[in-house]
Write an enzyme that holds these catalytic residues in place. Structure first.
Site, PDB file in Angstrom:
ATOM      1  N   GLU A 133       0.855  -1.198   0.000  1.00  0.00           N
ATOM      2  CA  GLU A 133       0.000   0.000   0.000  1.00  0.00           C
ATOM      3  C   GLU A 133       0.885   1.240   0.000  1.00  0.00           C
ATOM      4  O   GLU A 133       1.907   1.284   0.695  1.00  0.00           O
ATOM      5  CB  GLU A 133      -0.899  -0.068   1.244  1.00  0.00           C
ATOM      6  CG  GLU A 133      -1.623   1.190   1.654  1.00  0.00           C
ATOM      7  CD  GLU A 133      -2.724   1.617   0.705  1.00  0.00           C
ATOM      8  OE1 GLU A 133      -2.385   2.031  -0.419  1.00  0.00           O
ATOM      9  OE2 GLU A 133      -3.905   1.561   1.094  1.00  0.00           O
ATOM     10  N   ILE A 135       0.160   4.423   1.013  1.00  0.00           N
ATOM     11  CA  ILE A 135       0.100   5.323   2.169  1.00  0.00           C
ATOM     12  C   ILE A 135      -0.898   4.846   3.211  1.00  0.00           C
ATOM     13  O   ILE A 135      -1.997   4.407   2.873  1.00  0.00           O
ATOM     14  CB  ILE A 135      -0.196   6.775   1.720  1.00  0.00           C
ATOM     15  CG1 ILE A 135      -0.120   7.744   2.904  1.00  0.00           C
ATOM     16  CG2 ILE A 135      -1.530   6.913   1.016  1.00  0.00           C
ATOM     17  CD1 ILE A 135       0.101   9.182   2.491  1.00  0.00           C
ATOM     18  N   ILE A 136      -0.472   4.908   4.452  1.00  0.00           N
ATOM     19  CA  ILE A 136      -1.349   4.559   5.561  1.00  0.00           C
ATOM     20  C   ILE A 136      -1.544   5.822   6.400  1.00  0.00           C
ATOM     21  O   ILE A 136      -0.580   6.411   6.868  1.00  0.00           O
ATOM     22  CB  ILE A 136      -0.769   3.399   6.404  1.00  0.00           C
ATOM     23  CG1 ILE A 136      -0.856   2.102   5.580  1.00  0.00           C
ATOM     24  CG2 ILE A 136      -1.562   3.208   7.697  1.00  0.00           C
ATOM     25  CD1 ILE A 136       0.410   1.442   5.322  1.00  0.00           C
ATOM     26  N   ASP A 137      -2.794   6.223   6.521  1.00  0.00           N
ATOM     27  CA  ASP A 137      -3.119   7.472   7.207  1.00  0.00           C
ATOM     28  C   ASP A 137      -3.675   7.126   8.591  1.00  0.00           C
ATOM     29  O   ASP A 137      -2.927   6.887   9.525  1.00  0.00           O
ATOM     30  CB  ASP A 137      -4.118   8.233   6.333  1.00  0.00           C
ATOM     31  CG  ASP A 137      -4.448   9.611   6.855  1.00  0.00           C
ATOM     32  OD1 ASP A 137      -4.064   9.931   7.987  1.00  0.00           O
ATOM     33  OD2 ASP A 137      -5.093  10.389   6.135  1.00  0.00           O
ATOM     34  N   THR A 138      -4.980   7.021   8.730  1.00  0.00           N
ATOM     35  CA  THR A 138      -5.549   6.621  10.025  1.00  0.00           C
ATOM     36  C   THR A 138      -5.384   5.127  10.259  1.00  0.00           C
ATOM     37  O   THR A 138      -5.502   4.653  11.380  1.00  0.00           O
ATOM     38  CB  THR A 138      -7.058   6.921  10.072  1.00  0.00           C
ATOM     39  OG1 THR A 138      -7.698   6.147   9.054  1.00  0.00           O
ATOM     40  CG2 THR A 138      -7.340   8.388   9.851  1.00  0.00           C
ATOM     41  N   THR A 141      -8.325   1.944   6.514  1.00  0.00           N
ATOM     42  CA  THR A 141      -8.373   1.171   5.273  1.00  0.00           C
ATOM     43  C   THR A 141      -7.615  -0.142   5.441  1.00  0.00           C
ATOM     44  O   THR A 141      -8.125  -1.214   5.107  1.00  0.00           O
ATOM     45  CB  THR A 141      -7.740   1.974   4.116  1.00  0.00           C
ATOM     46  OG1 THR A 141      -8.347   3.253   4.070  1.00  0.00           O
ATOM     47  CG2 THR A 141      -7.919   1.260   2.789  1.00  0.00           C
ATOM     48  N   PHE A 186      -1.253  16.316   3.208  1.00  0.00           N
ATOM     49  CA  PHE A 186      -1.740  15.588   2.037  1.00  0.00           C
ATOM     50  C   PHE A 186      -0.673  15.621   0.946  1.00  0.00           C
ATOM     51  O   PHE A 186      -0.231  16.680   0.524  1.00  0.00           O
ATOM     52  CB  PHE A 186      -3.044  16.200   1.532  1.00  0.00           C
ATOM     53  CG  PHE A 186      -3.749  15.305   0.559  1.00  0.00           C
ATOM     54  CD1 PHE A 186      -4.490  14.222   1.000  1.00  0.00           C
ATOM     55  CD2 PHE A 186      -3.656  15.527  -0.807  1.00  0.00           C
ATOM     56  CE1 PHE A 186      -5.126  13.379   0.103  1.00  0.00           C
ATOM     57  CE2 PHE A 186      -4.297  14.685  -1.708  1.00  0.00           C
ATOM     58  CZ  PHE A 186      -5.025  13.612  -1.244  1.00  0.00           C
ATOM     59  N   VAL A 187      -0.239  14.447   0.532  1.00  0.00           N
ATOM     60  CA  VAL A 187       0.812  14.365  -0.487  1.00  0.00           C
ATOM     61  C   VAL A 187       0.295  13.675  -1.752  1.00  0.00           C
ATOM     62  O   VAL A 187      -0.650  12.896  -1.704  1.00  0.00           O
ATOM     63  CB  VAL A 187       2.055  13.618   0.045  1.00  0.00           C
ATOM     64  CG1 VAL A 187       2.750  14.418   1.141  1.00  0.00           C
ATOM     65  CG2 VAL A 187       1.698  12.227   0.545  1.00  0.00           C
TER      66      VAL A 187
END
Ligand code: 5GP
Length: 217
Positions: A133, A135-138, A141, A186-187
């Site tokens: 994956e 990007i892992i944010d919170t 997902t 945010f990228v």
């Protein structure tokens, strides 16, 4: 701990001035800075491939690529794994499957998670799985996806995340291989999008106000 967090990018890192690199002319006003140059991304992925080879031992790797954002990372990571195999005479079989998830609108995470592609993951049964994956944010997902993957009873599941955001209520660390730990910004670029734009940018960049307005839906 440093190794687990990957390359840690501090909150006050402004990124590199755009003038120092090349990038598609059509994004001239839409990005603020080059946050992580493409070359650095590649060098880090090469190192991640090493860790993965060490952990998977002689097991074949079932790669589960999370689309669309993970496609570049997946291609480059698998390529490095193969090169390392050739150079060390330790060939691991890699098989790549794709899953498509969607949870973002503009730059906001939405509650519902949709699995769009490849729902039958029964080939994962008894296999060693590497979820890839961008990007892992919170972590929402990834958590949902891992729960789904577990129902197919794989032998082992590891997660490779190129970027992991430093967010306040980060769920437990789900990522086994972290490329970069980044501030909560945010990228885009390197297949990461903003409403489908910027995937064709090879560096990871910070979007500008103009860019956010221009491509808002
Ligand atoms: P989470 O569920 O961890 O909050 O969000 C993960 C998903 O959100 C990623 O798969 C990605 O699609 C999207 N996402 C989170 N942060 C960013 C970001 O900074 N840029 C882009 N382009 N997508 C992001």
């Amino acid at each position: 701990a440093g190794v687990r967090r990957g390359i840690v990018i501090k909150d006050d890192w402004p990124g590199y001035s755009l003038d120092l690199f090349t990038y598609p002319e059509h994004y001239h006003e839409d990005i603020e800075t080059v946050y992580i140059p493409h070359g650095v991304i590649m060098n880090r992925i090469e190192r991640m491939a090493h860790y993965i080879m060490d952990d998977f031992g002689d097991n074949n790797i079932m790669v589960l690529c999370v689309l669309k954002g993970g496609y570049k990372f997946c291609v480059d990571l698998v390529e490095f794994i193969k090169v390392l195999g050739r150079n060390s005479n330790k060939y691991l079989e890699t098989r790549v499957e794709f899953i498509r998830l969607k949870s973002y609108l503009n730059d906001q995470s939405t509650e519902e998670l949709h699995i769009i592609g490849s729902q039958d993951l029964s080939f994962l049964r008894g296999k060693c799985v590497l979820v890839v994956e961008a990007i892992i944010d919170t972590g929402k997902t990834m958590k949902a996806l891992l729960k789904h993957v577990e129902t197919f009873e794989p032998k082992m599941v590891k997660v490779a995340g190129l970027l992991v955001k430093r967010v306040p209520n980060m769920a437990e660390n789900l990522t086994d291989y972290v490329g970069f730990e980044i501030p909560n910004r945010f990228v885009v670029g390197y297949a990461l999008d903003y409403n489908e734009y910027f995937r064709d940018l090879n560096h990871i960049c910070v979007i500008s106000k103009t860019g956010k307005m221009k491509y808002k839906v």
